[in-house]
Design a protein around this motif. Structure first.
Motif, PDB file in Angstrom:
ATOM      1  N   ASP A 114       0.808  -1.213   0.000  1.00 48.26           N
ATOM      2  CA  ASP A 114       0.000   0.000   0.000  1.00 48.26           C
ATOM      3  C   ASP A 114       0.845   1.268   0.000  1.00 48.26           C
ATOM      4  O   ASP A 114       0.376   2.328  -0.418  1.00 48.26           O
ATOM      5  CB  ASP A 114      -0.929   0.005   1.224  1.00 48.26           C
ATOM      6  N   ASP A 115       2.089   1.180   0.509  1.00 49.54           N
ATOM      7  CA  ASP A 115       2.944   2.362   0.563  1.00 49.54           C
ATOM      8  C   ASP A 115       3.910   2.421  -0.618  1.00 49.54           C
ATOM      9  O   ASP A 115       4.998   2.969  -0.530  1.00 49.54           O
ATOM     10  CB  ASP A 115       3.725   2.399   1.878  1.00 49.54           C
ATOM     11  N   MET A 116       3.484   1.843  -1.745  1.00 50.15           N
ATOM     12  CA  MET A 116       4.299   1.855  -2.959  1.00 50.15           C
ATOM     13  C   MET A 116       3.497   2.458  -4.097  1.00 50.15           C
ATOM     14  O   MET A 116       2.317   2.176  -4.253  1.00 50.15           O
ATOM     15  CB  MET A 116       4.738   0.422  -3.319  1.00 50.15           C
ATOM     16  N   LEU A 117       4.129   3.306  -4.878  1.00 51.14           N
ATOM     17  CA  LEU A 117       3.485   3.912  -6.034  1.00 51.14           C
ATOM     18  C   LEU A 117       3.078   2.836  -7.034  1.00 51.14           C
ATOM     19  O   LEU A 117       3.865   1.937  -7.329  1.00 51.14           O
ATOM     20  CB  LEU A 117       4.453   4.898  -6.691  1.00 51.14           C
ATOM     21  N   VAL A 118       1.854   2.915  -7.523  1.00 50.45           N
ATOM     22  CA  VAL A 118       1.358   1.927  -8.478  1.00 50.45           C
ATOM     23  C   VAL A 118       0.932   2.645  -9.753  1.00 50.45           C
ATOM     24  O   VAL A 118       0.084   3.531  -9.729  1.00 50.45           O
ATOM     25  CB  VAL A 118       0.169   1.124  -7.906  1.00 50.45           C
ATOM     26  N   TYR A 119       1.530   2.240 -10.889  1.00 51.03           N
ATOM     27  CA  TYR A 119       1.194   2.830 -12.180  1.00 51.03           C
ATOM     28  C   TYR A 119       0.078   2.040 -12.858  1.00 51.03           C
ATOM     29  O   TYR A 119      -0.032   0.827 -12.669  1.00 51.03           O
ATOM     30  CB  TYR A 119       2.408   2.822 -13.111  1.00 51.03           C
ATOM     31  N   PRO A 120      -0.727   2.704 -13.679  1.00 55.72           N
ATOM     32  CA  PRO A 120      -1.629   1.963 -14.573  1.00 55.72           C
ATOM     33  C   PRO A 120      -0.783   1.157 -15.563  1.00 55.72           C
ATOM     34  O   PRO A 120       0.349   1.546 -15.877  1.00 55.72           O
ATOM     35  CB  PRO A 120      -2.422   3.067 -15.288  1.00 55.72           C
ATOM     36  N   PRO A 121      -1.294   0.045 -16.071  1.00 53.29           N
ATOM     37  CA  PRO A 121      -0.516  -0.796 -16.993  1.00 53.29           C
ATOM     38  C   PRO A 121       0.064  -0.044 -18.188  1.00 53.29           C
ATOM     39  O   PRO A 121       1.222  -0.251 -18.549  1.00 53.29           O
ATOM     40  CB  PRO A 121      -1.534  -1.857 -17.427  1.00 53.29           C
ATOM     41  N   LEU A 122      -0.725   0.857 -18.804  1.00 53.31           N
ATOM     42  CA  LEU A 122      -0.241   1.575 -19.976  1.00 53.31           C
ATOM     43  C   LEU A 122       0.923   2.494 -19.615  1.00 53.31           C
ATOM     44  O   LEU A 122       1.904   2.588 -20.357  1.00 53.31           O
ATOM     45  CB  LEU A 122      -1.376   2.389 -20.606  1.00 53.31           C
ATOM     46  N   VAL A 123       0.836   3.163 -18.475  1.00 49.77           N
ATOM     47  CA  VAL A 123       1.911   4.059 -18.040  1.00 49.77           C
ATOM     48  C   VAL A 123       3.183   3.263 -17.779  1.00 49.77           C
ATOM     49  O   VAL A 123       4.283   3.678 -18.160  1.00 49.77           O
ATOM     50  CB  VAL A 123       1.485   4.834 -16.776  1.00 49.77           C
ATOM     51  N   ALA A 124       3.048   2.109 -17.138  1.00 52.33           N
ATOM     52  CA  ALA A 124       4.208   1.259 -16.877  1.00 52.33           C
ATOM     53  C   ALA A 124       4.864   0.823 -18.186  1.00 52.33           C
ATOM     54  O   ALA A 124       6.091   0.823 -18.314  1.00 52.33           O
ATOM     55  CB  ALA A 124       3.787   0.035 -16.063  1.00 52.33           C
ATOM     56  N   PHE A 125       4.049   0.468 -19.174  1.00 55.73           N
ATOM     57  CA  PHE A 125       4.568   0.067 -20.488  1.00 55.73           C
ATOM     58  C   PHE A 125       5.324   1.213 -21.133  1.00 55.73           C
ATOM     59  O   PHE A 125       6.407   1.020 -21.690  1.00 55.73           O
ATOM     60  CB  PHE A 125       3.405  -0.375 -21.378  1.00 55.73           C
ATOM     61  N   LEU A 126       4.786   2.420 -21.059  1.00 58.18           N
ATOM     62  CA  LEU A 126       5.420   3.583 -21.687  1.00 58.18           C
ATOM     63  C   LEU A 126       6.722   3.954 -20.991  1.00 58.18           C
ATOM     64  O   LEU A 126       7.683   4.376 -21.644  1.00 58.18           O
ATOM     65  CB  LEU A 126       4.458   4.770 -21.681  1.00 58.18           C
ATOM     66  N   ILE A 127       6.778   3.812 -19.663  1.00 57.57           N
ATOM     67  CA  ILE A 127       8.020   4.101 -18.942  1.00 57.57           C
ATOM     68  C   ILE A 127       9.113   3.131 -19.360  1.00 57.57           C
ATOM     69  O   ILE A 127      10.253   3.530 -19.608  1.00 57.57           O
ATOM     70  CB  ILE A 127       7.792   4.042 -17.419  1.00 57.57           C
ATOM     71  N   PHE A 128       8.763   1.853 -19.469  1.00 61.66           N
ATOM     72  CA  PHE A 128       9.752   0.882 -19.928  1.00 61.66           C
ATOM     73  C   PHE A 128      10.176   1.192 -21.360  1.00 61.66           C
ATOM     74  O   PHE A 128      11.359   1.049 -21.712  1.00 61.66           O
ATOM     75  CB  PHE A 128       9.193  -0.542 -19.843  1.00 61.66           C
ATOM     76  N   GLY A 129       9.235   1.633 -22.183  1.00 65.55           N
ATOM     77  CA  GLY A 129       9.580   2.062 -23.532  1.00 65.55           C
ATOM     78  C   GLY A 129      10.539   3.239 -23.517  1.00 65.55           C
ATOM     79  O   GLY A 129      11.422   3.346 -24.374  1.00 65.55           O
ATOM     80  N   GLY A 130      10.392   4.124 -22.521  1.00 68.40           N
ATOM     81  CA  GLY A 130      11.325   5.244 -22.367  1.00 68.40           C
ATOM     82  C   GLY A 130      12.729   4.766 -22.050  1.00 68.40           C
ATOM     83  O   GLY A 130      13.716   5.315 -22.572  1.00 68.40           O
TER      84      GLY A 130
END
Length: 269
Positions: free
Chosen positions: A235-251
Motif C-alpha cells: 500500500d505504501d508503494m506507487l502503483v502505475y496503470p498498466p499503460l503508463v508502466a509500459f510507456l516508462i519501460f519504452g522510455g
C-alpha cells in the motif's frame, strides 16, 4: 576516439544504399547459425514446458482450459530470448569484424542503426508470435478445445509481445555501447532481473520504497502485464496503470538506444 567515416560507391548516386536495402540486409544477418540455434532451443522450452504442464493438469483436474498464463508463466524466458536476439544482432558483427563492411555499405550510421533496430524488432515479434501460436495450439488440443481467453487476455498477450520487442531493442542499443556479447547479455540480465534484489537493501527507507521499486524494469513489466511476479506490491508503494508502466519501460529502451547510437556514431569500428 573520433569515428572514421568511410566513403564508398554506395554512399551516393544510383548505387545509394537505401533504408529498404539496409533493412533487408539486416534481416538476412539475423539468419546466422548461432542465433537460429538459440531461437530453436528457447522455442522447445517455451512450447514444451507449458504443453507438458497442460497434459498433466488435464489428467488431474476437470474443466482444464487454455489460459493466458500458459504464455505469461514463461515471460522471463521470452525476455532472455529477446536479450540474446538483440545483443547478438550487434555484437556478432563486432566479433566477426564485419561491422566495417556494414558501415561501408551504409555510411549514414543512423540509417544503419535504425535498419538494425527495425529488423531486430520484426524478428523478435515474429519469433514470439510463432512460439505462442504453436504453444497455444498444442495446449488447446490437449484441453479438448476448451479456452478461458477473453478480451483482456488478448491485451495481455499483445503487451507481452510489445515488452519482448522493447527488450530486444534495448539489448541492441546496449550492444552498440558495450560491443561485447558476454557484457551485453550480462548487463541486460542484471538490469532486468537482479536490480530488484539489490534495491531491497534500501527498502526500509519510506521515500525510496515508494518511488524506486515501481520504476524498476521487471516491476514495470509485471505491472504492464497485470501481474505481480517481480516484487510484491504494498500500500505504501506507487502503483502505475498498466499503460503508463509500459510507456516508462519504452522510455528506458529509447534512452539506451539513443546512447547506443551516440557510441556508434562517435566511435570508430
Amino acid at each position: 576516439m573520433t569515428a572514421t567515416h568511410y566513403s564508398s560507391v554506395y554512399a551516393t548516386g544510383a548505387n545509394n544504399n537505401t533504408f529498404g536495402r539496409s533493412f533487408a540486409s539486416e534481416l538476412l544477418k539475423l539468419r546466422h547459425r548461432t542465433l537460429s540455434l538459440n531461437v530453436i532451443v528457447f522455442a522447445i522450452l517455451l512450447i514444451g514446458a507449458p504443453s507438458a504442464s497442460a497434459f498433466f493438469s488435464r489428467s488431474e483436474a476437470e474443466g482444464f482450459a487454455l489460459s493466458v498464463q500458459d504464455a505469461v508463466g514463461g515471460f522471463q524466458l521470452y525476455l532472455l530470448l529477446a536479450i540474446i536476439i538483440g545483443t547478438l544482432a550487434v555484437t556478432g558483427e563486432y566479433a566477426s569484424n564485419t561491422m566495417r563492411t556494414t558501415v561501408l555499405a551504409t555510411p549514414r550510421r543512423l540509417v544503419g542503426l535504425l535498419a538494425k533496430v527495425l529488423a531486430v524488432a520484426l524478428y523478435t515479434a515474429l519469433a514470439t508470435i510463432a512460439i505462442i501460436t504453436v504453444a497455444f495450439l498444442i495446449i488447446f488440443i490437449i484441453a479438448g478445445g476448451n479456452s478461458s481467453l477473453d478480451g483482456n487476455d488478448v491485451l495481455i498477450l499483445v503487451t507481452l509481445l510489445g515488452l519482448n520487442v522493447l527488450t530486444a531493442v534495448m539489448a541492441t542499443g546496449l550492444g552498440y555501447i558495450l560491443r561485447s556479447t558476454a557484457g551485453g547479455i550480462s548487463m541486460m540480465i542484471a538490469f532486468i532481473f537482479l536490480l530488484p534484489l539489490v534495491t531491497l537493501i534500501f527498502a526500509k527507507f519510506d521515500t525510496f520504497r515508494y518511488y524506486v521499486p515501481p520504476n524498476l524494469p521487471l516491476v514495470l513489466m509485471d505491472t504492464a502485464l497485470q501481474a505481480n511476479q517481480g516484487m510484491p506490491v504494498s500500500d505504501d508503494m506507487l502503483v502505475y496503470p498498466p499503460l503508463v508502466a509500459f510507456l516508462i519501460f519504452g522510455g528506458y529502451t529509447l534512452i539506451v538506444t539513443v546512447l547506443g547510437y551516440l557510441r556508434y556514431e562517435k566511435s570508430d569500428v
